[in-house]
Design an enzyme around this catalytic site. Structure first.
Site, PDB file in Angstrom:
ATOM      1  CD  GLU A  29      -2.811  -1.234   2.442  1.00  0.00           C
ATOM      2  OE1 GLU A  29      -4.031  -1.646   2.115  1.00  0.00           O
ATOM      3  OE2 GLU A  29      -2.542  -1.197   3.361  1.00  0.00           O
ATOM      4  CD  GLU A  78      -3.699  -6.937   3.062  1.00  0.00           C
ATOM      5  OE1 GLU A  78      -4.747  -6.276   3.672  1.00  0.00           O
ATOM      6  OE2 GLU A  78      -2.460  -6.242   3.306  1.00  0.00           O
TER       7      GLU A  78
END
Length: 628
Positions: free
Chosen positions: A468, A536
């Site tokens: 991220e 994820e």
């Protein structure tokens, strides 16, 4: 050279006098030491240290490293441990924002304004706590008359080091080893080691992981002595041939010290039978290459077969001066023409979890016993893969994954979530590393640290560039680094989904987070350009993991779907004594009067923080068991 506190503000200064990263191989004086798993070349500095906590840089004891400094105001702290968990500082859990948001205005140096160095941002920051550590020690007799290095396995977040009043060096990158040469200043007795750890520096912009924000010397510290000839780096390249039956073994060795003597290398199978033996003269660089080894055993989750490498270093008189044992396996990972990931020629299936290093009492300062328990839990619940979210883990974890056939995504220490995602929106105006030139070398250094330290671990199938952190030319440069150095593994990065024009330059895998099964299927039906992975998914918060079967069905329908890594394995919560109930209770983000906080969002594991499985683990055991 003198230490300079302004290094905290400069993204281009992230290591000073720090030695280059190298392989994590152990080394011993002889076979007896190896069999006893005790090296006389090592001396642990773990234990109680003198300690002074300061709330900001201005109030720290500036001259504490000097030999005549009065330390009567110091207390003690155990090393390894977290400063916050020793009641010196505030516990704080945050997901995406930075700890100073809402209190102090900061922007990354050079991000918004190419001429704005943000001088004083951290060196003068009122929120930047400091830990001043002192350790008095004598050198073990076995280490005397040798070159001596010190290794800090982990220090959050920026660290200055002195020995006997002399400045040694500076390091960032909290989660990889920092090694320094002490030889010039070390004595046999009465050494004074001083370490100054700052909670924040420009490194903080790159370490915005979803976790409790700790600081301090949270992993082991040890001294290393080196024999007259020392193997400083080992680079193993075991290759599986196209028939998936035979292999070729290659090893590149780098030595320091005296180069008079020879090196004996042998490779043994699990029965102790040698399949390869070679002997060559010592040199600064030595390479071993085998002929084709027939009918080798391949390594995978079901059969984690490891060969035993033994490297003997002999002096000119034939005496053994150093023994290096290392276990490795033969395995081959590749993407075929149909965009299917193959391991040893068979479709790879990832039944994975994201795993923070965590202990309910000691935070990220975990033990080997914690790691072994996690491996047992993996096996009990058909978990075959782990992502080291979002930083390199302790070295023993990689050996355990090798030995137990756990597929690993080895992730760099990089997350800059808060520089581009604001109030849930993508707004990358001040994103770092992005494409900001001043931040490039810092992230390349992190990639290099991760690669060089762990490059020989068979369990690593994927290098992950980070988490991220959006995308830009600096992430492209990290991808290029791995491609240049390692053709035997795949490179992963999810954040490029926000910059689709860079997809051809970043990541071998189409990676997403929490993409619904219908959208995954849509991608896979429409001529996928890359294999697909959920890095994820199945966010495990509360009573969760319903609908997992919808993802698992995709494995049977689309061979390009490799599976994914559940978020996540274990809650981040701390065991605290509650005076009202008179019991030890688990407390989560926000329970420590930490503001701002993301509260119970720290509790999204398949297990509670005390390693008690949640009901969702039953779902995982069942569905992951369908494709063992």
């Amino acid at each position: 050279m003198q230490a300079n506190i302004k290094w905290l503000d400069d993204p281009e200064i992230f290591r000073v006098n720090q030695l280059p990263a190298h392989s994590d191989h152990p080394f011993f004086k002889n076979y007896r030491e190896w069999q006893n798993n005790h090296s006389s070349f090592k001396q642990s500095l773990n234990g109680m240290w003198q300690f002074k906590f300061s709330k900001d840089p201005q109030s720290r004891p500036v001259d504490f490293y000097k030999k005549d400094f009065n330390t009567s105001s110091f207390t003690t702290i155990p090393v390894p441990s977290e400063i916050e968990l020793n009641n010196f500082a505030q516990n704080q859990y945050i997901n995406t924002l930075y700890p100073w948001e809402g209190k102090i205005f900061r922007r990354p140096a050079y991000a918004l304004n190419k001429s704005d160095a943000e001088e004083g941002s951290f060196s003068e920051g009122k929120d930047n706590t400091v830990g001043s550590y002192i350790k008095h020690f004598d050198l073990n007799p076995e280490l005397r008359d040798h070159d001596i290095h010190i290794v800090f396995e982990g220090a959050e977040r920026a660290m200055y080091v002195w020995l006997n009043g002399h400045f040694i060096g500076y390091a960032e990158d909290s989660f990889t080893p920092s090694e320094f040469d002490l030889t010039k200043y070390i004595k046999e007795k009465d050494n004074i080691l001083a370490v100054e750890v700052f909670k924040h520096s420009t490194a903080s912009w790159l370490e915005d992981q979803d976790m409790f924000r700790f600081s301090g010397l949270f992993r082991s510290v040890e001294l290393l002595a080196f024999p007259e000839t020392h193997l400083v780096d080992l680079d193993l390249k075991p290759t599986v041939c196209d028939n998936y039956q035979d292999g070729i073994f290659n090893a590149e060795l780098k030595f320091t010290g005296s180069l008079n003597g020879h090196v004996h290398l042998s490779v043994e199978d699990v029965n102790g039978s040698a399949i390869l033996e070679q002997d060559v003269p010592l040199d600064s660089e030595v390479e071993f290459t085998s002929s084709t080894l027939e009918n080798i055993h391949l390594w995978d989750n079901h059969h984690p077969y490891l060969y035993q490498l033994l490297i003997e270093v002999h002096d000119e008189n034939g005496h053994l001066v150093e023994l290096i044992p290392y276990q490795f396996g033969f395995r081959r990972i590749e993407i075929n023409q149909d965009k299917v990931i193959l391991l040893n020629g068979k479709c790879l299936i990832i039944n994975g979890v994201n795993r923070h290093e965590w202990n309910a009492k000691t935070g990220r300062s975990i033990t080997l016993n914690d790691m072994e328990k996690d491996i047992d839990t993996f096996k009990e619940n058909n978990i075959n893969a782990v992502r080291t979210c979002h930083y390199p883990n302790q070295i023993p974890w990689y050996y355990l994954c090798d030995q137990n056939g756990i597929y690993m995504m080895a992730e760099n220490n990089l997350e800059s979530h808060g520089t581009w995602q604001k109030m849930g929106q993508v707004e990358p105006s001040d994103n770092v590393p992005g494409s900001v030139p001043e931040w490039r070398e810092a992230v390349i250094d992190r990639a290099r640290n991760n690669y060089e330290t762990f490059k020989n671990h068979t369990s690593i199938l994927f290098w992950s560039l980070g988490n991220e952190s959006y995308a830009g030319s600096n992430i492209v440069a990290m991808n290029e680094f791995y491609k240049e150095h390692d053709s035997s593994r795949l490179v992963h990065y999810e954040g490029v989904v926000h910059r689709p024009e860079l997809k051809d330059q970043i990541s071998d895998i189409e990676s997403h987070m929490y993409l619904p099964p219908k959208e995954v299927a849509e991608y896979l039906r429409n001529n996928p350009q890359k294999p697909f992975m959920e890095c994820e998914y199945m966010h495990d918060m509360g009573n969760s993991d319903g609908g997992m079967g919808s993802y698992i069905k995709l494995i049977d329908e689309y061979p390009q779907y490799v599976g994914g890594f559940i978020w996540d394995f274990i809650d981040q919560a701390l065991l605290v004594y509650d005076p009202i109930s008179k019991q030890n209770v688990l407390r989560y983000g926000g329970d420590f009067d930490d503001r701002h906080s993301d509260y119970e969002f720290s509790g999204d594991g398949l297990m509670f923080a005390d390693r008690t499985p949640k009901p969702a683990m039953q779902e995982v055991r069942y569905y992951y068991g369908l494709h063992k």
